[in-house]
Design a protein around this motif. Structure first.
Motif, PDB file in Angstrom:
ATOM      1  N   ASP A 166      -9.396  -0.279  -1.367  1.00 46.83           N
ATOM      2  CA  ASP A 166      -7.935  -0.061  -2.088  1.00 46.83           C
ATOM      3  C   ASP A 166      -6.749  -0.965  -2.371  1.00 46.83           C
ATOM      4  O   ASP A 166      -6.010   0.093  -1.288  1.00 46.83           O
ATOM      5  CB  ASP A 166      -8.444   1.680  -3.243  1.00 46.83           C
ATOM      6  CG  ASP A 166      -7.354   0.340  -4.165  1.00 46.83           C
ATOM      7  OD1 ASP A 166      -6.776  -0.270  -4.723  1.00 46.83           O
ATOM      8  OD2 ASP A 166      -7.827   2.240  -4.738  1.00 46.83           O
ATOM      9  N   SER A 167      -6.625  -1.990  -2.503  1.00 44.41           N
ATOM     10  CA  SER A 167      -5.439  -2.604  -1.846  1.00 44.41           C
ATOM     11  C   SER A 167      -4.408  -2.437  -2.819  1.00 44.41           C
ATOM     12  O   SER A 167      -4.718  -2.544  -4.057  1.00 44.41           O
ATOM     13  CB  SER A 167      -5.853  -4.008  -1.586  1.00 44.41           C
ATOM     14  OG  SER A 167      -3.681  -4.960  -1.633  1.00 44.41           O
ATOM     15  N   ASP A 168      -3.270  -1.818  -2.783  1.00 45.24           N
ATOM     16  CA  ASP A 168      -2.031  -0.928  -3.236  1.00 45.24           C
ATOM     17  C   ASP A 168      -1.660  -1.885  -3.715  1.00 45.24           C
ATOM     18  O   ASP A 168      -0.524  -1.879  -2.804  1.00 45.24           O
ATOM     19  CB  ASP A 168      -2.300   0.261  -3.243  1.00 45.24           C
ATOM     20  CG  ASP A 168      -2.862   0.840  -3.359  1.00 45.24           C
ATOM     21  OD1 ASP A 168      -3.632   0.892  -3.801  1.00 45.24           O
ATOM     22  OD2 ASP A 168      -2.442   2.126  -3.011  1.00 45.24           O
ATOM     23  N   LEU A 169      -1.597  -2.976  -4.889  1.00 48.91           N
ATOM     24  CA  LEU A 169      -0.474  -4.081  -4.708  1.00 48.91           C
ATOM     25  C   LEU A 169       0.462  -3.399  -5.491  1.00 48.91           C
ATOM     26  O   LEU A 169       1.611  -3.956  -4.973  1.00 48.91           O
ATOM     27  CB  LEU A 169      -0.517  -5.096  -5.842  1.00 48.91           C
ATOM     28  CG  LEU A 169      -2.119  -5.534  -5.416  1.00 48.91           C
ATOM     29  CD1 LEU A 169      -2.809  -6.928  -6.485  1.00 48.91           C
ATOM     30  CD2 LEU A 169      -2.107  -6.317  -4.039  1.00 48.91           C
ATOM     31  N   ASN A 170       0.810  -2.943  -6.027  1.00 44.63           N
ATOM     32  CA  ASN A 170       2.277  -1.657  -6.422  1.00 44.63           C
ATOM     33  C   ASN A 170       2.453  -0.466  -5.831  1.00 44.63           C
ATOM     34  O   ASN A 170       1.837   0.065  -5.371  1.00 44.63           O
ATOM     35  CB  ASN A 170       1.708  -1.547  -8.739  1.00 44.63           C
ATOM     36  CG  ASN A 170       3.364  -0.924  -8.578  1.00 44.63           C
ATOM     37  OD1 ASN A 170       4.371  -1.200  -7.982  1.00 44.63           O
ATOM     38  ND2 ASN A 170       3.434  -1.074  -9.449  1.00 44.63           N
ATOM     39  N   VAL A 171       3.579  -0.670  -5.075  1.00 41.78           N
ATOM     40  CA  VAL A 171       3.386  -0.063  -3.745  1.00 41.78           C
ATOM     41  C   VAL A 171       4.202   0.361  -5.010  1.00 41.78           C
ATOM     42  O   VAL A 171       3.920   1.969  -4.054  1.00 41.78           O
ATOM     43  CB  VAL A 171       4.853  -0.755  -2.859  1.00 41.78           C
ATOM     44  CG1 VAL A 171       6.078  -0.625  -3.889  1.00 41.78           C
ATOM     45  CG2 VAL A 171       4.845   0.702  -1.992  1.00 41.78           C
ATOM     46  N   ASN A 172       4.467   1.458  -5.846  1.00 39.70           N
ATOM     47  CA  ASN A 172       5.033   2.311  -6.479  1.00 39.70           C
ATOM     48  C   ASN A 172       3.473   3.656  -6.789  1.00 39.70           C
ATOM     49  O   ASN A 172       4.294   4.530  -7.862  1.00 39.70           O
ATOM     50  CB  ASN A 172       5.668   1.916  -7.512  1.00 39.70           C
ATOM     51  CG  ASN A 172       6.867   2.092  -6.977  1.00 39.70           C
ATOM     52  OD1 ASN A 172       7.784   2.122  -6.073  1.00 39.70           O
ATOM     53  ND2 ASN A 172       7.026  -0.048  -7.917  1.00 39.70           N
ATOM     54  N   ARG A 173       2.680   3.637  -6.677  1.00 33.52           N
ATOM     55  CA  ARG A 173       1.604   4.379  -7.242  1.00 33.52           C
ATOM     56  C   ARG A 173       2.010   5.103  -6.267  1.00 33.52           C
ATOM     57  O   ARG A 173       1.305   6.649  -6.451  1.00 33.52           O
ATOM     58  CB  ARG A 173       0.315   3.384  -6.645  1.00 33.52           C
ATOM     59  CG  ARG A 173      -0.268   2.277  -8.031  1.00 33.52           C
ATOM     60  CD  ARG A 173      -1.475   1.537  -7.284  1.00 33.52           C
ATOM     61  NE  ARG A 173      -1.922   1.114  -7.919  1.00 33.52           N
ATOM     62  CZ  ARG A 173      -3.550   1.541  -8.836  1.00 33.52           C
ATOM     63  NH1 ARG A 173      -3.202   3.035  -8.355  1.00 33.52           N
ATOM     64  NH2 ARG A 173      -3.303   1.063  -9.723  1.00 33.52           N
ATOM     65  N   ARG A 174       2.838   5.676  -5.052  1.00 33.61           N
ATOM     66  CA  ARG A 174       2.319   6.475  -3.928  1.00 33.61           C
ATOM     67  C   ARG A 174       3.859   7.540  -4.433  1.00 33.61           C
ATOM     68  O   ARG A 174       3.072   8.929  -4.043  1.00 33.61           O
ATOM     69  CB  ARG A 174       2.914   6.186  -2.817  1.00 33.61           C
ATOM     70  CG  ARG A 174       4.930   5.812  -2.786  1.00 33.61           C
ATOM     71  CD  ARG A 174       5.910   5.392  -1.540  1.00 33.61           C
ATOM     72  NE  ARG A 174       4.438   4.270  -1.127  1.00 33.61           N
ATOM     73  CZ  ARG A 174       5.447   3.252  -0.035  1.00 33.61           C
ATOM     74  NH1 ARG A 174       6.862   4.190   0.055  1.00 33.61           N
ATOM     75  NH2 ARG A 174       5.114   2.516   0.463  1.00 33.61           N
ATOM     76  N   TYR A 175       4.418   7.554  -5.838  1.00 32.19           N
ATOM     77  CA  TYR A 175       5.001   8.172  -6.349  1.00 32.19           C
ATOM     78  C   TYR A 175       4.283   9.226  -7.318  1.00 32.19           C
ATOM     79  O   TYR A 175       3.745   8.667  -8.318  1.00 32.19           O
ATOM     80  CB  TYR A 175       6.247   7.606  -6.897  1.00 32.19           C
ATOM     81  CG  TYR A 175       7.303   6.792  -6.308  1.00 32.19           C
ATOM     82  CD1 TYR A 175       7.088   7.045  -4.845  1.00 32.19           C
ATOM     83  CD2 TYR A 175       7.205   5.691  -6.600  1.00 32.19           C
ATOM     84  CE1 TYR A 175       8.157   6.343  -3.727  1.00 32.19           C
ATOM     85  CE2 TYR A 175       8.564   4.896  -5.644  1.00 32.19           C
ATOM     86  CZ  TYR A 175       8.418   5.202  -4.205  1.00 32.19           C
ATOM     87  OH  TYR A 175       9.177   4.771  -3.819  1.00 32.19           O
ATOM     88  N   ASN A 180      -0.081   5.772 -12.053  1.00 31.76           N
ATOM     89  CA  ASN A 180      -1.130   4.723 -12.161  1.00 31.76           C
ATOM     90  C   ASN A 180      -0.633   3.571 -13.142  1.00 31.76           C
ATOM     91  O   ASN A 180      -0.434   3.458 -14.271  1.00 31.76           O
ATOM     92  CB  ASN A 180      -2.410   5.126 -13.106  1.00 31.76           C
ATOM     93  CG  ASN A 180      -3.640   4.454 -13.282  1.00 31.76           C
ATOM     94  OD1 ASN A 180      -3.545   3.326 -12.757  1.00 31.76           O
ATOM     95  ND2 ASN A 180      -4.756   5.342 -12.927  1.00 31.76           N
ATOM     96  N   PRO A 181       0.074   2.013 -12.498  1.00 32.31           N
ATOM     97  CA  PRO A 181       0.387   1.617 -13.578  1.00 32.31           C
ATOM     98  C   PRO A 181      -0.651   0.362 -14.611  1.00 32.31           C
ATOM     99  O   PRO A 181      -0.076   0.219 -15.724  1.00 32.31           O
ATOM    100  CB  PRO A 181       1.514   0.020 -12.436  1.00 32.31           C
ATOM    101  CG  PRO A 181       1.553   1.114 -11.062  1.00 32.31           C
ATOM    102  CD  PRO A 181       0.025   2.076 -11.123  1.00 32.31           C
ATOM    103  N   VAL A 205       9.364   1.811 -14.827  1.00 37.19           N
ATOM    104  CA  VAL A 205       9.624   3.065 -14.334  1.00 37.19           C
ATOM    105  C   VAL A 205      10.159   2.722 -13.298  1.00 37.19           C
ATOM    106  O   VAL A 205      11.071   1.766 -12.582  1.00 37.19           O
ATOM    107  CB  VAL A 205       7.723   2.282 -13.691  1.00 37.19           C
ATOM    108  CG1 VAL A 205       8.338   3.600 -12.483  1.00 37.19           C
ATOM    109  CG2 VAL A 205       6.383   2.121 -13.479  1.00 37.19           C
ATOM    110  N   GLU A 218      10.462  10.769  -4.734  1.00 40.57           N
ATOM    111  CA  GLU A 218       9.009  10.535  -4.724  1.00 40.57           C
ATOM    112  C   GLU A 218       8.591  10.974  -6.251  1.00 40.57           C
ATOM    113  O   GLU A 218       7.429  10.419  -6.421  1.00 40.57           O
ATOM    114  CB  GLU A 218       8.301  11.421  -3.690  1.00 40.57           C
ATOM    115  CG  GLU A 218       9.419  11.254  -2.243  1.00 40.57           C
ATOM    116  CD  GLU A 218       8.824   9.929  -1.800  1.00 40.57           C
ATOM    117  OE1 GLU A 218       7.806   9.373  -1.704  1.00 40.57           O
ATOM    118  OE2 GLU A 218       9.723   9.271  -1.414  1.00 40.57           O
TER     119      GLU A 218
END
Lengths: 210, 419
Positions: free
Chosen positions: B20-29, B70-71, B94, B101
């Motif tokens: 799962d390549s997380d293209l949106n780095v903001n998924r970590r928040y 989850n964008p 967002v 965080e």
């Protein structure tokens, strides 16, 4: 009538001015794109081309992802035919708390292995994208002149079809492909005349093509 | 061919690996707040008092809170908000949350583009009273709405009235809490013979059978607290009589309405409570020829579970003094005691009203039971009942109602669009 025909003619002074200006434009374009050669591939740098700006940057700062498509084309000397095309596709996001960019290079064609760099500043993110945009020189004549053209634009859904084959998550794809009405922003083109034999060699790399 | 890439995409999804390549780095928040905002309003979906959103959508928006961003699902929610608010566009942003965080998701609802809007406000066929119809054409400029309407209504009152109306409304007068409305109506009246006979038999109980009626009503709406709204206004009503000689009478009144609306939603059931009280006081201070006070209280409760809906609507009213015919209570129309003939109940209406409706709906099918009475003070109240079944989809309604009375049964068929 005679006076009128004289008015519509382009004067010799205008021709001269135009003749002087055209190379100036080419020179300016060449200045804004630097080309290096590692013996196998051409590398480009465009220090004056900033694409993490304007509307795309606004979207990034609102937590969105923005896809970019870089088009590198090698044309023959008369610029009538594309000798070699090369495409690079990048997806950029901006970490809201760290205030740094994350860039994923999806490769030139679907099926390539994606590479990601995180924690980048604006300049570092732009540089990272261009560093990953290379063109193979295999089969090119070292003594012929070519034109190298670089164009960049924000990506559309069509640019990212079939990306699931390389393991991009379904959520990311919905996120990317869902934005049908996002306007496309263009940068460039930047053009420069190159001859492999004249290009500066990158340090630490040998020549395979001569 | 146009969607071939999409087919490939969907097909290949089946074979997509776990990578799962997380293209949106903001998924970590983690999402800590979800805001929905429109022009001049903003609501936090976690706020229990918020009643701008339907329960289902609010539940799904609430589900974002506490989860990693989850964008991918934000677009779907934006589409649902667009539909719910009939908005021209809904975008989402967002932003940083209150704590590190954590992020805040904001949906921005853009109102529909300005334009001309034609609406049919009433279109009804009643097998006893015939056709009734009303419609308006309106347009909006920023917060201002202008509407012009035509009506021919033989259902609502004891008279059939036909004419024009004009309305100006500003729902945001300096603040989202204050609105202003000016309404003007001008109607010509037609009277049923039984009404004219009753007026002759019971003079001075109400107005004469006027030929025309004009009404001008400026009203201010104030949102007191979130579910509580107060409307204050003045009604200037002019009634032109023909007999015994052409003359005009005025029924000018202070109007005040207190409304309460609350939507309660848990995971399974959605409940709506609407309550209202309207006071209309016509006084000599406003140069009124009629002096009366009218009180109307109503409570509407609705509970929905899946396709099932149960509604209860109770209303009571009292008029003290001599009110014109248009301000008296009428039953036996498409709102009260459906199935009865209003001229059989009281051809000039009454100054007392008690009415209750219980309605059950399963999808578009409905069954209802009306019970109530309209009478004059000092007279005995005669309770009446009616039952009916029908089909109601959105505004379209088809119903057959039966008055419950001894002797013969004479059903009334009602078809039309009722709002």
């Amino acid at each position: 009538m005679k006076t009128r025909s004289r008015e519509t003619k382009i004067s010799r002074r205008s021709w001269l001015l135009a003749g002087l200006t055209v190379p100036l434009f080419s020179a300016r374009a060449a200045d804004s794109m630097k080309v290096m050669y590692d013996g196998d591939n051409l590398h480009v740098a465009a220090p004056t081309l900033h694409f993490l700006t304007g509307k795309p940057l606004e979207r990034l700062k609102y937590g969105d992802v923005v896809a970019y498509v870089a088009q590198l084309e090698l044309l023959n000397e008369s610029r009538t035919a594309v000798v070699r095309p090369q495409k690079g596709r990048f997806v950029v996001s901006y970490a809201l708390w760290e205030e740094t960019f994350s860039v994923t290079h999806l490769g030139s064609t679907p099926g390539g292995t994606p590479r990601t760099a995180e924690g980048l500043t604006t300049v570092a993110a732009e540089t990272w994208c261009f560093n990953n945009l290379t063109m193979s020189t295999l089969g090119l004549a070292p003594n012929l002149y070519y034109w190298l053209r670089l164009e960049l634009r924000t990506g559309t859904a069509r640019d990212f079809a079939e990306e699931t084959k390389i393991g991009i998550s379904i959520h990311d794809l919905i996120d990317l492909l869902g934005r049908k009405n996002t306007e496309v922003t263009h940068w460039g083109p930047l053009e420069t005349r190159v001859r492999l034999a004249d290009l500066p060699r990158m340090a630490g790399r040998g020549s395979r093509n001569g | 061919m146009k969607y071939s890439w999409l087919c490939l995409l969907v097909g290949s999804l089946l074979f997509a690996g776990t990578q799962d390549s997380d293209l949106n780095v903001n998924r970590r928040y983690t999402v800590d707040t979800v805001i929905v905002a429109g022009k001049g309003w903003k609501t936090n979906v976690a706020d229990q008092q918020s009643d701008r959103l339907s329960s289902g959508l609010r539940k799904d928006l609430l589900a974002l809170i506490g989860q990693k961003l989850n964008p991918g699902i934000l677009d779907g929610l934006a589409t649902r908000l667009k539909k719910e608010f009939s908005a021209s566009e809904v975008s989402h942003h967002v932003l940083r949350g209150d704590t590190p965080e954590h992020v805040r998701v904001e949906f921005e609802v853009r109102p529909p583009h300005y334009g001309v809007d034609a609406t049919v406000t009433k279109f009804l066929y009643d097998s006893k009273q015939g056709w009734s119809g009303a419609g308006s054409v309106g347009f909006s400029v920023q917060q201002n709405t202008f509407a012009f309407g035509l009506a021919s209504d033989g259902d609502t009152l004891n008279e059939r009235f036909a004419g024009i109306s004009a309305r100006y409304e500003n729902k945001h007068l300096g603040s989202d809490r204050v609105g202003l409305r000016f309404q003007f109506e001008s109607y010509h009246e037609q009277w049923n013979q039984s009404t004219l006979d009753a007026l002759a038999a019971r003079p001075n109980q109400t107005s004469d059978a006027y030929r025309t009626r004009q009404n001008f009503e400026p009203t201010a709406t104030i949102s007191l607290a979130k579910p509580l709204t107060l409307e204050i206004g003045v009604g200037f009503q002019r009634l032109q009589n023909q007999f015994p000689a052409a003359h005009t009478e005025a029924a000018n009144a202070l109007i005040s309405t207190l409304r309460y609306h609350r939507r309660l939603a848990d995971s399974e059931y959605q409940q709506d409570v609407d309550a209202g009280y309207t006071l209309r006081a016509a006084t000599r201070l406003l140069d009124s020829d009629f002096v009366y006070t009218s009180h109307v209280v109503g409570l509407h409760y609705r509970v929905a579970h899946g396709k099932h809906q149960l509604m209860e609507h109770v209303e009571a009213g009292s008029v003290n003094g001599r009110a014109p015919l248009a301000d008296r209570f009428v039953a036996g129309n498409s709102y009260y005691l459906r199935g009865w003939n209003k001229y059989d109940i009281d051809p000039i209406g009454g100054n007392r009203l008690v009415h209750n409706t219980v309605e059950y709906r399963y999808g578009p099918f409905q069954a209802f039971y009306d019970a109530g009475a309209v009478w004059d003070s000092g007279q005995p109240a005669t309770p009446r009942h009616s039952v009916g079944v029908g089909f109601k989809e959105s505004i379209f309604s088809l119903a057959v109602a039966f008055p419950v009375k001894s002797g013969h049964v004479e059903p009334v068929v009602m078809i039309g669009m009722i709002y």
